[in-house]
Design a protein around this motif. Structure first.
Motif, short mmCIF file in Angstrom:
data_model
loop_
_atom_site.label_atom_id
_atom_site.label_comp_id
_atom_site.label_asym_id
_atom_site.label_seq_id
_atom_site.Cartn_x
_atom_site.Cartn_y
_atom_site.Cartn_z
N ASP A 427 0.91 -1.23 -0.12
CA ASP A 427 -0.06 0.08 -0.13
C ASP A 427 0.79 1.19 0.01
N VAL A 428 2.33 1.04 0.27
CA VAL A 428 3.17 2.36 0.66
C VAL A 428 4.17 2.01 -0.32
N ASN A 429 4.81 3.02 -0.98
CA ASN A 429 5.85 3.03 -1.70
C ASN A 429 7.29 2.70 -1.28
N ASP A 430 7.33 1.81 -0.30
CA ASP A 430 8.49 1.74 0.69
C ASP A 430 8.44 0.36 1.12
N PRO A 431 9.71 -0.23 1.44
CA PRO A 431 10.02 -1.77 1.50
C PRO A 431 9.54 -2.19 3.03
N ALA A 432 9.37 -1.28 4.07
CA ALA A 432 8.92 -1.39 5.32
C ALA A 432 7.92 -2.27 5.67
N GLN A 433 6.82 -1.92 4.71
CA GLN A 433 5.59 -2.38 5.01
C GLN A 433 5.50 -3.92 4.98
N VAL A 434 5.95 -4.32 3.51
CA VAL A 434 5.95 -5.74 3.11
C VAL A 434 6.93 -6.43 4.16
N THR A 435 7.96 -5.83 4.43
CA THR A 435 9.12 -6.59 5.15
C THR A 435 8.62 -6.90 6.64
N GLY A 436 7.91 -5.76 7.21
CA GLY A 436 7.51 -5.86 8.57
C GLY A 436 6.32 -6.96 8.66
N TRP A 437 5.69 -7.10 7.64
CA TRP A 437 4.44 -7.95 7.39
C TRP A 437 5.22 -9.40 7.32
N LEU A 438 6.02 -9.50 6.43
CA LEU A 438 6.56 -11.07 6.11
C LEU A 438 7.38 -11.55 7.21
N ALA A 462 16.47 -1.36 13.11
CA ALA A 462 17.45 -0.43 12.85
C ALA A 462 17.33 0.26 11.51
N SER A 463 16.79 -0.29 10.51
CA SER A 463 16.57 0.20 9.20
C SER A 463 15.30 1.11 9.34
N ASN A 464 14.46 1.01 10.42
CA ASN A 464 13.21 1.96 10.39
C ASN A 464 13.60 3.31 11.02
N VAL A 465 14.99 3.42 11.69
CA VAL A 465 15.32 4.54 11.83
C VAL A 465 16.57 5.26 11.35
N GLU A 466 16.81 4.45 10.22
CA GLU A 466 18.09 4.86 9.64
C GLU A 466 17.92 6.08 8.69
N THR A 467 18.69 6.83 8.74
CA THR A 467 18.66 8.05 7.98
C THR A 467 19.60 8.02 6.73
N ASP A 468 20.58 7.38 6.87
CA ASP A 468 21.51 7.06 5.59
C ASP A 468 20.93 6.18 4.65
N PRO A 469 20.64 6.71 3.60
CA PRO A 469 19.95 5.89 2.46
C PRO A 469 20.56 4.52 2.05
N ALA A 470 22.16 4.83 2.00
CA ALA A 470 23.17 3.51 1.56
C ALA A 470 23.16 2.64 2.95
N LYS A 471 23.20 3.12 3.82
CA LYS A 471 23.15 2.06 5.06
C LYS A 471 21.85 1.16 5.30
N ARG A 472 20.70 1.87 4.91
CA ARG A 472 19.46 1.31 5.00
C ARG A 472 19.30 0.32 3.72
N LYS A 473 19.96 0.62 2.60
CA LYS A 473 19.78 -0.28 1.33
C LYS A 473 20.65 -1.44 1.91
N ASP A 474 21.70 -1.32 2.49
CA ASP A 474 22.74 -2.61 2.95
C ASP A 474 21.88 -3.43 4.01
N GLU A 475 21.02 -2.78 4.90
CA GLU A 475 20.21 -3.59 6.01
C GLU A 475 19.19 -4.35 5.06
N TYR A 476 18.46 -3.79 3.99
CA TYR A 476 17.41 -4.22 3.40
C TYR A 476 18.12 -5.63 2.54
#
Lengths: 525, 313
Positions: A427-438, A462-476
């Motif tokens: 529903d949201v253009n962000d991976p957190a929704q589906v990742t949290g769900w699954l 951690a990824s939900n409060v990560e402000t650095d896009p590159a780090k968030r990408k690594d976490e994902y």
């Protein structure tokens, strides 16, 4: 010559694009056949797909999802995130108006966002949980956060933050927000999006008319939308919806069963559109040590789950169920989701490897598995039959249990299943929704599987409060690797949104999130 | 005509029926696994959110309390609010009901118009080629499910020949006659097959009865024999059957309304069940119970008018 050809081709294509841009015609109406009706198209209260997929037709958000999935300006022409990630500043366009000619100001934005994050109201308030305060000063909007939240920019482009008219809403009859919303929408609501709702006959039809004050410009330099009207007809039966289209009584029909895609694609009067989607079809596996009835659960062993994944020929399923319109899953999320990481299809068919893994798990003697499917679903029936045949040589005896949708939901929540079919669309253009769900145990026990992986959970938090896009990408990336290896799901396939459209209609889009976008549709005849 | 006391007694019988229907439906929907909260949130909600939804809907109350609230509200004419459509159940049902009643009456009229004359024709020439042909054609109608007849009619008459619209619903009476002809016809084909078989059989039986022979011997005109003796006696069982099939028709609308995209109460019932929309399911069941009771009451009244013997019992 070899070099000239591409140039010539490019020039021709460019010319074609240019002519099609000039050829856009304004006016007229299109009729759209839907599988189900909307109930409330309020950004805050919309809770079913037929509601939330229509919100953006009526209510514009501060930011928008661009065609490639990136975030582009909406009612706000610019936005900026502070260095600490805790303040977002947005600049509202000048001269914005609602459909009733009243000015769209900062006060409307504050009103709409405060309403959207009020946990006493709609089901989506949690998406704005990080927001501490929203304030406006002239055309400057400031969103202050309690903690950094990398998803918030996407949420400002999500239907639940659509901007509503404060004055008109508060004028509506009723004492509570729910009553006001009802009265406001019953009266033909004042809107900020491309359309206004002219009429709505519950369960039967709905009519959208052009909002002359909509801000976006069309290719001809005049305001969108091109169409004067969009008429919606509710036709729940697939066969009837298609007949209605073939008889020329409607211009488009959504949710075409994949079995009919080929036939409609061959119809000279129709275009068969397969819009890329974030929709995935998968089957959660119960990973708990014991089953609901207390018996030992063989599926608790990751090797067994991997074996079942290897024993599943996804390409055959894609052919049988989606008639080759689907794609194998490469990650827990669809390839159309931001931060998706999946270099190759997960668990390519390999019965030998499956046999070896089962032997390693001490289960070469075989075992029973219950497969819970939706009663009456032809797709589920096909899936079951195919899986039963694919797994039988390994000694896995698959038994079917057919239930209806609420029962399946209940079984998922109580952990009373082995494997069951399920589907999801973001529903949201962000991976957190589906990742949290699954995958996140604390949200819903990782889609009811009971899978509780510490590393994954920590990464998700951690990824939900990560402000650095590159780090968030690594976490994902890491989360998707863990999930794929642990296989709490039977990974099946991604499917497109199949909409059949008359050749005389151009520019209709169903977005990867499912939203019906008529803002750039036009009639060519 | 049936006496007033007969009518009153018949009406009083309806009350226990309703009470039973209310208890059954209340318990049955709650015995189904999965609740409105789960159906509503389409699984995306967290457990805490589900609890909140259940609390708002009063589903966290004990069953007896929920039942008393339901009975109390129903007696005061308040059927509650639909969970799925977020509007008062009474308003929703009242807005959808006329469509279904129209469709039901329309198909009954079509069925009678089809079956009546043909039954006479068949009965007056028993085992002739005409009789066999009529019975054969209607046997086919009887053996095909209504949704299949519907789809065939839609494909041929609407999509290919384009004589009629594909589904939908009109705004005026005449527009409705036109829009609903295919759904009405597909239901009527089935109903008329049943009526035809029954009416033909009882006509044959009555035509052969002693009193009809006697009437003929007495020199009564065939018309008087037909209306006063044959028809009146042959119709008794057909009226019962017609009443029963109108009852069936109400449940048949579930399928017909879905196939033909008609916004009536039948389709609504189907959607309400899938959404576990308890208030709406309860309201609709009561509505169906009222409709069926009224139809059965009318059937009884007509029967006792046709057959004076029934007035005694």
């Amino acid at each position: 010559m070899k070099r000239i050809l591409p140039i010539m081709l490019g020039a021709t294509l460019g010319l074609l694009a240019a002519t099609s841009a000039f050829a856009i015609e304004r006016g007229g109406a299109m009729t759209f056949a839907r599988y189900d009706d909307s109930t409330v198209i309020d950004p805050v209260y919309a809770d079913r797909n037929p509601d939330l997929w229509m919100v953006n037709g009526l209510y514009e958000t501060l930011l928008r999802n661009g065609p490639d999935g990136s975030i582009v300006p909406g009612l706000a022409e610019a936005h900026e995130v502070s260095a600490d990630g805790k303040t977002i500043t947005l600049t509202l366009r000048s001269g914005l108006k609602f459909s009733d000619d009243s000015e769209l100001t900062g006060a409307d934005v504050v009103f709409s966002l405060d309403r959207a994050r009020n946990t006493d109201l709609g089901p989506w308030a949690g998406l704005l949980g990080a927001v501490d305060k929203v304030s406006a000063d002239g055309n400057k909007i400031t969103v202050s956060l309690k903690n950094p939240d990398p998803t918030i920019i996407s949420i400002l482009a999500t239907f639940n933050t659509g901007i509503m008219p404060k004055a008109a809403f508060e004028k509506a009859a009723g004492s509570t927000d729910q009553e006001k919303a009802r009265a406001f929408f019953a009266a033909g609501p004042v809107t900020s999006g491309p359309f206004v709702m002219k009429s709505h006959e519950q369960g039967s039809s709905m009519s959208f008319e052009r909002n002359p004050n909509y801000w976006r410009q069309g290719e001809d330099g005049k305001p969108l939308p091109y169409l004067d009207r969009v008429e919606f007809l509710v036709i729940p039966d697939d066969a009837t919806r298609i007949l209605k289209l073939q008889a020329g009584e409607v211009d488009a029909a959504e949710f075409i069963p994949f079995a009919r895609v080929g036939e409609l694609g061959a119809d000279p009067n129709l275009k068969m559109e397969l819009f890329p989607s974030t929709r995935i079809v998968y089957a959660p596996i119960n990973t708990r040590e014991t089953k609901k009835d207390g018996a030992k659960n063989p599926l608790a062993d990751a090797k067994v789950r991997q074996a079942l994944n290897y024993a599943t020929d996804k390409n055959v399923l894609i052919k049988l169920v989606t008639f080759d319109t689907g794609k194998p899953m490469t990650s827990l999320m669809s390839a159309a989701t931001q931060l998706h990481y999946g270099p190759a299809p997960l668990y390519p068919y390999d019965p030998e490897k499956a046999r070896q893994l089962l032997a390693d798990a001490g289960l070469s003697g075989g075992f029973d598995v219950n497969f819970t499917t939706l009663a009456g679903s032809a797709d589920d029936a096909t899936l079951f039959t195919a899986l039963q045949q694919m797994w039988a040589p390994l000694g896995v005896n698959l038994k079917v249990e057919q239930v209806d949708n609420p029962t399946r939901g209940e079984k998922n929540r109580s952990g009373d299943f082995d494997i069951h079919t399920y589907g999801w669309a973001n529903d949201v253009n962000d991976p957190a929704q589906v990742t949290g769900w699954l995958g996140y145990y604390k949200q819903r026990q990782a889609v009811g599987t009971g899978w509780n992986n510490q590393e994954f959970n920590t990464l998700f938090e951690a990824s939900n409060v990560e402000t650095d896009p590159a780090k968030r990408k690594d976490e994902y990336k890491r989360m998707q690797e863990i999930y794929a290896a642990e296989a709490p799901l039977l990974f099946l396939f991604e499917t497109p949104f199949a909409v059949a459209v008359s050749k005389s209609i151009e520019g209709y889009v169903q977005t990867p999130l499912g939203a019906n976008d008529f803002s750039e549709a036009w009639r060519a005849d | 005509m049936p006496s007033l006391s007969y009518l009153v007694a018949r009406l009083l019988q309806i009350i226990p029926t309703f009470l039973l229907v209310m208890i059954f439906i209340f318990l049955l929907v709650r015995l189904l696994p999965g609740d409105p909260a789960i159906a509503m949130a389409e699984a995306k909600a967290t457990d805490a959110q589900l609890e909140q939804i259940r609390h708002n809907l009063g589903l966290d109350q004990p069953l007896p309390v929920q039942f008393l609230v339901f009975v109390k509200n129903t007696l005061t004419g308040d059927l509650g609010r639909s969970i799925m459509l977020k509007a008062p159940v009474t308003d929703i049902i009242l807005s959808r009901l006329p469509t279904t009643i129209f469709l039901a009456l329309y198909s009954v009229v079509l069925a009678v118009l089809l079956a009546g004359p043909l039954a006479f024709l068949a009965a007056s020439r028993v085992n002739s080629p005409v009789d066999v042909a009529i019975r054969g054609v209607f046997q086919v109608g009887l053996s095909m499910p209504v949704f299949y007849i519907g789809l065939v009619l839609l494909t041929v008459l609407a999509a290919q020949l384009r004589w009629f619209p594909v589904g939908g619903y009109g705004k005026t009476f005449l527009a409705n006659l036109y829009h609903l002809i295919l759904p009405a016809l597909s239901v009527a084909l089935y109903t008329s097959a049943i009526i035809l078989r029954n009416l033909r059989a009882s006509l044959i039986e009555v035509l052969d009865a002693d009193y009809v022979q006697f009437a003929r011997a007495k020199g009564l005109s065939p018309r008087i024999i037909m209306t006063r003796h044959v028809l009146r006696n042959a119709l008794v069982s057909t009226v019962t059957l017609l009443g029963l099939s109108i009852g069936n028709l109400m449940s048949g609308t579930l399928v017909t309304e879905t196939v033909f995209a008609i916004p009536g109460v039948g389709r609504l019932m189907l959607e309400a069940i899938f959404a576990r929309d308890y208030p709406l399911i309860q309201g609709l069941t009561l509505t169906f119970a009222v409709l069926v009771s009224v139809v059965f009451l009318l059937t009884d009244v007509v029967q006792s008018w046709l057959d004076p013997r029934l007035r005694q019992s």
